[in-house]
Enzyme design. Structure first.
Site, PDB file in Angstrom:
ATOM      1  N   ASP A 139      -5.873   2.610   7.022  1.00 59.17           N
ATOM      2  CA  ASP A 139      -5.039   2.888   5.857  1.00 59.17           C
ATOM      3  C   ASP A 139      -5.905   3.694   4.884  1.00 59.17           C
ATOM      4  O   ASP A 139      -6.830   3.156   4.277  1.00 59.17           O
ATOM      5  CB  ASP A 139      -4.570   1.557   5.244  1.00 59.17           C
ATOM      6  CG  ASP A 139      -3.658   1.757   4.040  1.00 59.17           C
ATOM      7  OD1 ASP A 139      -3.737   2.826   3.404  1.00 59.17           O
ATOM      8  OD2 ASP A 139      -2.879   0.829   3.733  1.00 59.17           O
ATOM      9  N   ARG A 194      18.166  11.309  10.329  1.00 61.98           N
ATOM     10  CA  ARG A 194      17.312  10.172  10.724  1.00 61.98           C
ATOM     11  C   ARG A 194      16.429  10.527  11.914  1.00 61.98           C
ATOM     12  O   ARG A 194      15.379   9.922  12.149  1.00 61.98           O
ATOM     13  CB  ARG A 194      18.151   8.916  11.004  1.00 61.98           C
ATOM     14  CG  ARG A 194      17.297   7.709  11.435  1.00 61.98           C
ATOM     15  CD  ARG A 194      17.977   6.351  11.256  1.00 61.98           C
ATOM     16  NE  ARG A 194      19.362   6.352  11.667  1.00 61.98           N
ATOM     17  CZ  ARG A 194      19.783   6.343  12.938  1.00 61.98           C
ATOM     18  NH1 ARG A 194      18.911   6.307  13.920  1.00 61.98           N
ATOM     19  NH2 ARG A 194      21.063   6.356  13.215  1.00 61.98           N
ATOM     20  N   TYR A 243      -3.955  -4.801   1.653  1.00 59.40           N
ATOM     21  CA  TYR A 243      -2.780  -4.721   0.789  1.00 59.40           C
ATOM     22  C   TYR A 243      -1.889  -5.947   1.019  1.00 59.40           C
ATOM     23  O   TYR A 243      -1.639  -6.329   2.163  1.00 59.40           O
ATOM     24  CB  TYR A 243      -2.026  -3.431   1.098  1.00 59.40           C
ATOM     25  CG  TYR A 243      -0.894  -3.151   0.150  1.00 59.40           C
ATOM     26  CD1 TYR A 243      -1.135  -2.732  -1.156  1.00 59.40           C
ATOM     27  CD2 TYR A 243       0.423  -3.307   0.553  1.00 59.40           C
ATOM     28  CE1 TYR A 243      -0.097  -2.489  -2.031  1.00 59.40           C
ATOM     29  CE2 TYR A 243       1.469  -3.056  -0.319  1.00 59.40           C
ATOM     30  CZ  TYR A 243       1.204  -2.650  -1.603  1.00 59.40           C
ATOM     31  OH  TYR A 243       2.242  -2.413  -2.459  1.00 59.40           O
ATOM     32  N   LYS A 293       0.992   6.994  -3.575  1.00 56.14           N
ATOM     33  CA  LYS A 293      -0.193   6.976  -4.419  1.00 56.14           C
ATOM     34  C   LYS A 293      -0.723   8.407  -4.615  1.00 56.14           C
ATOM     35  O   LYS A 293      -0.047   9.201  -5.209  1.00 56.14           O
ATOM     36  CB  LYS A 293      -1.227   6.035  -3.800  1.00 56.14           C
ATOM     37  CG  LYS A 293      -0.619   4.691  -3.315  1.00 56.14           C
ATOM     38  CD  LYS A 293      -0.079   3.814  -4.433  1.00 56.14           C
ATOM     39  CE  LYS A 293       0.773   2.642  -3.965  1.00 56.14           C
ATOM     40  NZ  LYS A 293       0.183   1.774  -2.972  1.00 56.14           N
TER      41      LYS A 293
HETATM   42  C1  PLP Z   1       0.714   0.785  -2.026  1.00 51.10           C
HETATM   43  C2  PLP Z   1      -0.027   0.536  -0.784  1.00 51.10           C
HETATM   44  C3  PLP Z   1       0.651   0.249   0.424  1.00 51.10           C
HETATM   45  C4  PLP Z   1       2.166   0.115   0.494  1.00 51.10           C
HETATM   46  O1  PLP Z   1       2.784   1.332   0.239  1.00 51.10           O
HETATM   47  P1  PLP Z   1       4.269   1.482  -0.369  1.00 51.10           P
HETATM   48  O2  PLP Z   1       4.434   2.945  -0.488  1.00 51.10           O
HETATM   49  O3  PLP Z   1       4.294   0.752  -1.676  1.00 51.10           O
HETATM   50  O4  PLP Z   1       5.198   0.858   0.615  1.00 51.10           O
HETATM   51  C5  PLP Z   1      -0.108   0.077   1.561  1.00 51.10           C
HETATM   52  N1  PLP Z   1      -1.461   0.162   1.535  1.00 51.10           N
HETATM   53  C6  PLP Z   1      -2.135   0.419   0.400  1.00 51.10           C
HETATM   54  C7  PLP Z   1      -3.632   0.501   0.438  1.00 51.10           C
HETATM   55  C8  PLP Z   1      -1.449   0.612  -0.794  1.00 51.10           C
HETATM   56  O5  PLP Z   1      -2.127   0.855  -1.923  1.00 51.10           O
END
Ligand code: PLP
Length: 402
Positions: A185, A60, A113, A210
């Site tokens: 992001d 951790r 998101y 993603k």
């Molecule tokens: C999917 C997504 C998230 C969240 O990510 P997780 O891996 O599902 O927790 C945050 N921001 C964007 C733009 C996303 O597409």
């Protein structure tokens, strides 16, 4: 480290953060699937806890497979340091909670998101932090919303699912005049197509689920930024909330990143072809894709991005019914949320990803009920287009009958 950063990004996707294992010569990084690490002596254990000696203690608090991933993503985003998390939301929550406290205020670009919206508007509020949505595509509106206690500006560019761009340089300049930390992001672009730190952002966060993972088989998150801030994120929220990435998932991301360059080029190529096909279809009112010359933000896209990515959305003539018919008629495209997969995924934001956002807020953010989002995969573009074509024909037939 500095030598590798002079090489092109495609090369660094493969080589950054990687060296043969000193014991065995293994080129692929070992998966250090261990929860704890033996100390050579009591004195060594004490020195590691005191921070007088670097080295691993407990997974951790750090693990060599996680560290290899953090070194690679820091290199690709052009940041000093990185912290890996067990999901994108853990990364976003980890950065936000490390940087703000009760009495502080956050500005965020809308739409955002859905779970990020919930985190900021619900969870953070319960801890005394206020958040205000702003249109990040309008810097003057963002500046007007700044308060004396605003600490953070968080936005996606392009936004999801409307693909609106925010000018990172303009927003970073105005935020910095007010001592506000800028968090971008970068999930939808990946560092291969956009590096927000080069445009003045302070911190980049990713849902590595993603494009970074790229194969739809892992949930993970990443944060990149100045070493001092990343150390704070690691020693507060990562350590104490404990949302770490598993060594195996870190390894999957290291593997995914090796092909990031070729994948993003193919995603972009396929998405542009699909966008052009949709743009000329009589049942499609609007296509949102920053790579179309008709896009109102095409110039900004060319300035700030190195490609246009694999995500697009479009509005069907016939609204919600047309959307439902289309999603029922596709055969190759999979009805699913998420994006950045090898497989083409199609979804309906109003009933899926953005259902948690109140209807009025959705409408204000430009998410109409008939909006369909497509994450264009790596299949042959002709096959994706043929599938959409037969599904759109079904929409046409249903409208003639109706
Ligand atoms: C999917 C997504 C998230 C969240 O990510 P997780 O891996 O599902 O927790 C945050 N921001 C964007 C733009 C996303 O597409």
């Amino acid at each position: 480290m500095e030598e590798i950063r002079q090489r092109s990004l495609a090369t660094r996707c493969i080589h950054a953060g990687q060296r043969p294992d000193p014991v065995t010569g293994s080129i692929a990084p070992p998966i250090y699937q261990t929860s704890t690490f033996a100390f050579a002596s009591l004195e060594q254990g004490a020195a590691r806890f005191a921070g007088a000696e670097t080295g691993y203690i407990y997974t951790r608090l750090g693990n060599p497979t996680q560290a290899a991933l953090e070194e690679k993503i820091a290199d690709l985003e052009g940041g000093e340091a990185a912290v890996a998390f067990g999901s994108g939301m853990a990364a976003i929550a980890g950065v936000v909670t490390a940087l703000v406290g009760a009495g502080d205020h956050i500005l965020f670009g809308s739409p955002i998101y859905g779970c990020t919206y919930d985190l900021l508007m619900d969870v953070m509020r319960r801890f005394g932090v206020e958040a205000t949505p702003v249109d990040a595509a309008r810097p003057e509106q963002v500046e007007r919303a700044i308060r004396p206690n605003t600490r953070l500006l968080l936005f996606e560019t392009p936004s999801n699912p409307t693909l609106r761009l925010a000018d990172i340089r303009a927003l970073a300049d105005l935020a910095h005049r007010h001592q506000i930390t800028v968090v971008v992001d970068n999930t939808i672009m990946s560092p291969y197509l956009q590096r927000p730190l080069e445009h003045g952002a302070d911190i980049v966060v990713h849902s590595a689920t993603k494009y970074i993972g790229g194969h739809g088989d892992v949930v993970a998150g990443l944060a990149v930024g100045p070493a001092e801030i990343m150390a704070r994120v690691r020693s507060t929220t990562l350590k104490n909330f404990g949302g770490i990435i598993s060594p195996f998932d870190a390894w999957l991301l290291l593997r995914g990143l090796k092909t990031l360059a070729v994948r993003m080029e193919r995603h972009s190529e396929n998405a542009l072809r699909v966008a052009r096909y949709l743009e000329q279809h009589p049942l499609v009112m609007r296509v949102y894709y920053p790579g179309l010359e008709s896009s109102p933000q095409y110039e900004l896209a060319r300035r700030q991005m190195d490609g246009f990515g694999g995500l697009l959305s479009f509005e069907l003539l016939g609204g919600i019914e047309a959307g439902r018919t289309l999603l029922s008629a596709v055969q190759l495209c999979t009805v699913a949320v998420s994006l950045g997969d090898t497989d083409t995924l199609i979804q309906h934001p109003a009933s899926m990803t953005h259902a948690v956002v109140p209807a009025e807020a959705r409408a204000a953010a430009g998410i109409s009920d008939g909006l369909v989002r497509l994450s264009v995969g790596l299949e042959a573009a002709d096959d994706i287009i043929a599938d959409l074509d037969q599904a759109l024909a079904a929409v046409g037939r249903s409208q003639r009958i109706g």
